[in-house]
Structure formats: C-alpha cells, structure tokens
Design a protein around this motif. Structure first.
Motif, PDB file in Angstrom:
ATOM      1  N   GLN A 115     -13.327  38.430 -41.548  1.00 16.77           N
ATOM      2  CA  GLN A 115     -12.349  38.567 -42.638  1.00 16.77           C
ATOM      3  C   GLN A 115     -11.643  37.245 -42.934  1.00 16.77           C
ATOM      4  OE1 GLN A 115     -12.511  40.814 -40.043  1.00 16.77           O
ATOM      5  NE2 GLN A 115     -13.168  42.671 -41.097  1.00 16.77           N
ATOM      6  N   GLY A 116     -11.245  36.521 -41.888  1.00 18.82           N
ATOM      7  CA  GLY A 116     -10.536  35.258 -42.097  1.00 18.82           C
ATOM      8  C   GLY A 116     -11.404  34.199 -42.748  1.00 18.82           C
ATOM      9  N   LEU A 117     -12.623  34.051 -42.259  1.00 15.57           N
ATOM     10  CA  LEU A 117     -13.522  33.065 -42.860  1.00 15.57           C
ATOM     11  C   LEU A 117     -13.860  33.432 -44.302  1.00 15.57           C
ATOM     12  CD1 LEU A 117     -16.039  32.156 -40.005  1.00 15.57           C
ATOM     13  CD2 LEU A 117     -14.364  30.649 -41.090  1.00 15.57           C
ATOM     14  N   THR A 118     -14.004  34.730 -44.577  1.00 15.56           N
ATOM     15  CA  THR A 118     -14.254  35.142 -45.960  1.00 15.56           C
ATOM     16  C   THR A 118     -13.095  34.726 -46.855  1.00 15.56           C
ATOM     17  OG1 THR A 118     -15.649  37.013 -45.307  1.00 15.56           O
ATOM     18  CG2 THR A 118     -14.618  37.117 -47.487  1.00 15.56           C
ATOM     19  N   ALA A 119     -11.865  35.016 -46.429  1.00 20.60           N
ATOM     20  CA  ALA A 119     -10.692  34.649 -47.236  1.00 20.60           C
ATOM     21  C   ALA A 119     -10.613  33.139 -47.433  1.00 20.60           C
ATOM     22  CB  ALA A 119      -9.421  35.172 -46.565  1.00 20.60           C
ATOM     23  N   TRP A 120     -10.871  32.377 -46.377  1.00 25.60           N
ATOM     24  CA  TRP A 120     -10.808  30.911 -46.457  1.00 25.60           C
ATOM     25  C   TRP A 120     -11.810  30.389 -47.483  1.00 25.60           C
ATOM     26  CZ3 TRP A 120     -13.508  26.418 -46.123  1.00 25.60           C
ATOM     27  CH2 TRP A 120     -12.815  25.248 -45.809  1.00 25.60           C
ATOM     28  N   HIS A 121     -13.043  30.869 -47.404  1.00 30.02           N
ATOM     29  CA  HIS A 121     -14.085  30.356 -48.308  1.00 30.02           C
ATOM     30  C   HIS A 121     -13.886  30.849 -49.743  1.00 30.02           C
ATOM     31  CE1 HIS A 121     -16.684  28.051 -45.660  1.00 30.02           C
ATOM     32  NE2 HIS A 121     -16.538  28.975 -44.740  1.00 30.02           N
ATOM     33  N   LEU A 122     -13.359  32.050 -49.920  1.00 29.61           N
ATOM     34  CA  LEU A 122     -13.063  32.507 -51.278  1.00 29.61           C
ATOM     35  C   LEU A 122     -12.159  31.514 -51.993  1.00 29.61           C
ATOM     36  CD1 LEU A 122     -12.377  36.311 -50.686  1.00 29.61           C
ATOM     37  CD2 LEU A 122     -14.267  35.353 -52.017  1.00 29.61           C
ATOM     38  N   LEU A 123     -11.160  31.032 -51.260  1.00 28.01           N
ATOM     39  CA  LEU A 123     -10.192  30.120 -51.863  1.00 28.01           C
ATOM     40  C   LEU A 123     -10.670  28.676 -51.862  1.00 28.01           C
ATOM     41  CD1 LEU A 123      -7.114  31.789 -50.208  1.00 28.01           C
ATOM     42  CD2 LEU A 123      -7.469  31.621 -52.679  1.00 28.01           C
ATOM     43  N   ARG A 124     -11.141  28.204 -50.732  1.00 27.53           N
ATOM     44  CA  ARG A 124     -11.489  26.788 -50.594  1.00 27.53           C
ATOM     45  C   ARG A 124     -12.863  26.429 -51.162  1.00 27.53           C
ATOM     46  NH1 ARG A 124      -6.875  24.030 -50.019  1.00 27.53           N
ATOM     47  NH2 ARG A 124      -6.180  23.685 -47.870  1.00 27.53           N
ATOM     48  N   SER A 125     -13.838  27.305 -50.987  1.00 18.27           N
ATOM     49  CA  SER A 125     -15.212  26.952 -51.356  1.00 18.27           C
ATOM     50  C   SER A 125     -15.621  27.431 -52.740  1.00 18.27           C
ATOM     51  CB  SER A 125     -16.201  27.517 -50.322  1.00 18.27           C
ATOM     52  OG  SER A 125     -15.935  27.011 -49.032  1.00 18.27           O
ATOM     53  N   VAL A 126     -14.954  28.472 -53.259  1.00 20.79           N
ATOM     54  CA  VAL A 126     -15.403  29.052 -54.523  1.00 20.79           C
ATOM     55  C   VAL A 126     -14.327  28.983 -55.609  1.00 20.79           C
ATOM     56  CG1 VAL A 126     -16.494  31.045 -55.623  1.00 20.79           C
ATOM     57  CG2 VAL A 126     -16.853  30.633 -53.176  1.00 20.79           C
ATOM     58  N   ALA A 127     -13.142  29.542 -55.365  1.00 20.87           N
ATOM     59  CA  ALA A 127     -12.132  29.643 -56.424  1.00 20.87           C
ATOM     60  C   ALA A 127     -11.391  28.340 -56.685  1.00 20.87           C
ATOM     61  CB  ALA A 127     -11.125  30.739 -56.076  1.00 20.87           C
ATOM     62  N   HIS A 128     -11.136  27.543 -55.658  1.00 18.37           N
ATOM     63  CA  HIS A 128     -10.453  26.248 -55.780  1.00 18.37           C
ATOM     64  C   HIS A 128      -9.139  26.321 -56.571  1.00 18.37           C
ATOM     65  CE1 HIS A 128     -14.026  24.343 -54.132  1.00 18.37           C
ATOM     66  NE2 HIS A 128     -14.766  24.906 -55.080  1.00 18.37           N
ATOM     67  N   VAL A 253     -17.163  33.251 -63.454  1.00 23.97           N
ATOM     68  CA  VAL A 253     -17.299  34.387 -62.541  1.00 23.97           C
ATOM     69  C   VAL A 253     -18.238  33.963 -61.426  1.00 23.97           C
ATOM     70  CG1 VAL A 253     -18.073  36.768 -62.247  1.00 23.97           C
ATOM     71  CG2 VAL A 253     -16.885  36.092 -64.342  1.00 23.97           C
ATOM     72  N   GLY A 254     -17.748  34.001 -60.207  1.00 26.98           N
ATOM     73  CA  GLY A 254     -18.547  33.601 -59.060  1.00 26.98           C
ATOM     74  C   GLY A 254     -18.606  34.712 -58.029  1.00 26.98           C
ATOM     75  N   GLY A 255     -19.430  34.508 -57.021  1.00 28.72           N
ATOM     76  CA  GLY A 255     -19.564  35.496 -55.953  1.00 28.72           C
ATOM     77  C   GLY A 255     -19.571  34.824 -54.601  1.00 28.72           C
ATOM     78  N   PHE A 256     -19.306  35.614 -53.570  1.00 27.72           N
ATOM     79  CA  PHE A 256     -19.345  35.068 -52.212  1.00 27.72           C
ATOM     80  C   PHE A 256     -19.713  36.159 -51.222  1.00 27.72           C
ATOM     81  CE2 PHE A 256     -17.458  33.953 -48.089  1.00 27.72           C
ATOM     82  CZ  PHE A 256     -18.115  32.749 -47.875  1.00 27.72           C
ATOM     83  N   TRP A 257     -20.563  35.773 -50.247  1.00 29.23           N
ATOM     84  CA  TRP A 257     -20.914  36.631 -49.107  1.00 29.23           C
ATOM     85  C   TRP A 257     -20.995  35.722 -47.890  1.00 29.23           C
ATOM     86  CZ3 TRP A 257     -26.283  39.290 -48.138  1.00 29.23           C
ATOM     87  CH2 TRP A 257     -26.177  40.177 -47.059  1.00 29.23           C
ATOM     88  N   LEU A 258     -20.238  36.061 -46.860  1.00 28.19           N
ATOM     89  CA  LEU A 258     -20.102  35.176 -45.704  1.00 28.19           C
ATOM     90  C   LEU A 258     -21.366  35.068 -44.860  1.00 28.19           C
ATOM     91  CD1 LEU A 258     -18.150  33.447 -43.918  1.00 28.19           C
ATOM     92  CD2 LEU A 258     -17.708  35.550 -42.625  1.00 28.19           C
ATOM     93  N   THR A 259     -22.075  36.174 -44.680  1.00 32.14           N
ATOM     94  CA  THR A 259     -23.164  36.184 -43.699  1.00 32.14           C
ATOM     95  C   THR A 259     -24.243  35.133 -43.961  1.00 32.14           C
ATOM     96  OG1 THR A 259     -22.752  38.529 -43.290  1.00 32.14           O
ATOM     97  CG2 THR A 259     -24.845  37.644 -42.529  1.00 32.14           C
TER      98      THR A 259
END
Length: 317
Positions: A115-128, A253-259
């Motif tokens: 959950q934490g890594l997903t939240a981090w990447h949503l903000l840092r890697s995709v949404a900026h 519109v972007g997407g993200f999946w951690l796995t």
C-alpha cells in the motif's frame, strides 16, 4: 499455512514443512509477522493463474507476500515475497529487502510495502503534483488512500481532498491531514469536489474506484490535470474517453500497478527506505488493524472479505 486446492478461506491448512533454504541472492528470514492482502485471497481462489501475482508451479502453495522478521545475522527486515509469507520461516530475494528502523512496528512496516509503495509511486512516478496543487484521493480511508493523503501533504500539495463512504471514514481522513472530506458517491460528485476546492477545478485525482466515479472525476480536472487509476473497486466499467476530450484541456489519464514494477526493479530501494524513515520520524502514520495467530489465517481472510476490518491485518507465527 498451505492450500492444496483452490477455494475460499476454508482451503487454508496449518502444516509442518521443512525449513526453506536460501539460494544465491536470497536471505532466510525468521518471520516475526506476515501481512494479509486481498491478493492472497485471489491467489488461493485461483483467480490469479496468470501475470505477476500468479503462483509458480503446481499446488500445494504457501501464500503470503509480505513479512517482517530477523535474518541470521540479527537484522530486522521488511521483505516482499512472491509466495511463502504465511510461515515461520521464508526466503526473500535480497533486492526485495529493507531494514526496519528502530521504533517502527511490524504492522506499520507491512502497511508500507504494497500500500505504501503504491501511494508513493502514484504521486512521485505518475501524477507528479507540484507544490501548491490540489490532490483528490478516492477511497481515502483505505490502506493505500490513507497513506496517499498523508504523502500528498508531505510532498507539498496545496489542498488535499479526501473522498470516503461514511462519516467515520471521512473523520479519519481529516485526522490524517486532508483539508476536507466529502462523500465518495458518483451522484453530484462534480459539485461536491468543486465546492471542496473553492469552486476551482482540481489538478490531480488518484482513483481506485472506477466506473461512474471515474467518469464524474474527469469532469472536475482543470487545465493540465492528471487522473491516475490504480483500481476498480466498483467493479463497473468507466465510459470510453475520446482522445479529443483529453486534448481540449490537455488532460492526462494514467494508470499504475505496483506488482510489475516490483518484478522489474525489486521492492527495496529509496522509495521504501523513505517511507520507513517518514514512519520512524512520526511524519507518516500507517493504519494497523487486527492481529491473528498464523493458524487463524482463515479468520483473517473471512473478516477481510466481509469488510469487518480497518487497517493492515497481520499474522503472528
């Protein structure tokens, strides 16, 4: 805890097995606590036979993706495993390990992995999101959403708008740092979001709901706005979006999946270390829920399926 056939929580059985052996590039971990995820439930149900979540090889399997424990040299570590987490001992790929700082509980550390890594990447890697911009977090009282609310604030968002389905959940998001919390339903969604943002369109939306909520959310984005989808808890399809609609206001519109990211790069590294450090300093508060003895993994799965839980569920070997 092992299963030799696909099904519900009832297929999990407590068994004695030989200790696993760590090969080159792997570390044996004596497990202190294991994390419980919806992905575990889908695995034992046989819903994930393909893709990054799939178990490899024939049944039986030991489920479980997350562990906190000790290595032979005494290090306390957080580790991601493809399988084998529901056990007293497991082996973890070295690139999927991170040291747990002093003062961080096992439950809090486990909440940071998926959950934490997903939240981090949503903000840092995709949404900026840029400093001062507005961020809307759907399902903001959930595992990922509750961390995304806090990280958006930590990363400099000007206004954090949380959506949740009940007064209790909305109150929790305000405690975690949201500026305003609103009902999460699709009806009149646009009016509620714009009102929460002082009548202005928003900059970033993190969506785990999909369906009509995603449709309504697109209508609240301003110029150069970004919506990131990372789930579809509504189990309903969103309406197809013509490219011309995106072009008018330069919407993304972007997407993200951690796995797949973990499969490619490993779970360890700077993002996870940053999340652990923020937690150790008290600036990030992962939500930790109930503890179960490992032999009661069935109960944990049943409670999760029935939505009777709050925070990260953990198993104690």
């Amino acid at each position: 805890m092992r299963y030799d056939r696909f099904g519900g929580p009832e297929v999990l059985e407590e068994v004695e097995m030989p200790d696993p052996v760590a090969g080159m590039g792997y570390t044996l971990v004596e497990v202190e606590t294991s994390g419980v995820n919806f992905g575990d439930i889908k695995q034992i149900a046989g819903e994930l036979t393909d893709g990054p979540y799939a178990m490899k090889g024939p049944l039986p399997h030991v489920p479980g993706m997350e562990v906190v424990g000790r290595t032979a040299d005494g290090r306390r570590v957080l580790g991601y495993v493809r399988q084998g987490g529901y056990a007293a001992k497991t082996v973890v790929c070295d690139r999927d390990l991170a040291l747990v700082p002093q003062g961080v509980s096992a439950g809090a550390a486990l909440a940071l992995l998926v959950q934490g890594l997903t939240a981090w990447h949503l903000l840092r890697s995709v949404a900026h999101p840029r400093p001062g911009q507005s961020v809307v977090v759907h399902s903001a009282a959930g595992g990922t959403g509750s961390l995304a609310v806090q990280l958006a604030r930590e990363f400099g968002a000007g206004r954090v708008i949380a959506t949740a389905s009940s007064e209790e959940k909305r109150a929790l998001t305000l405690e975690l740092g949201a500026d305003v919390a609103i009902d999460s339903g699709a009806e009149n969604y646009r009016e509620r979001v714009l009102d929460a943002n002082h009548g202005q369109p928003v900059d970033v939306i993190l969506d785990a709901v999909g369906g009509p909520v995603l449709d309504a959310a697109l209508d609240t984005l301003g110029f150069l706005g970004r919506l990131v989808t990372y789930g579809a808890s509504s189990r309903r399809a969103a309406t197809a979006v013509p490219p011309s609609r995106l072009a008018v206001d330069s919407i993304t519109v972007g997407g993200f999946w951690l796995t797949p990211l973990i499969t490619r790069n490993g779970a360890g590294g700077r993002p996870l270390e940053e999340l652990l450090a923020l937690t150790a300093s008290g600036r990030l508060r992962p939500l930790v829920g109930s503890e179960y003895d490992l032999g009661r993994a069935r109960d944990a799965h049943e409670d999760l399926l029935a939505r009777r839980t709050k925070g990260k569920l953990v198993l104690l070997p």
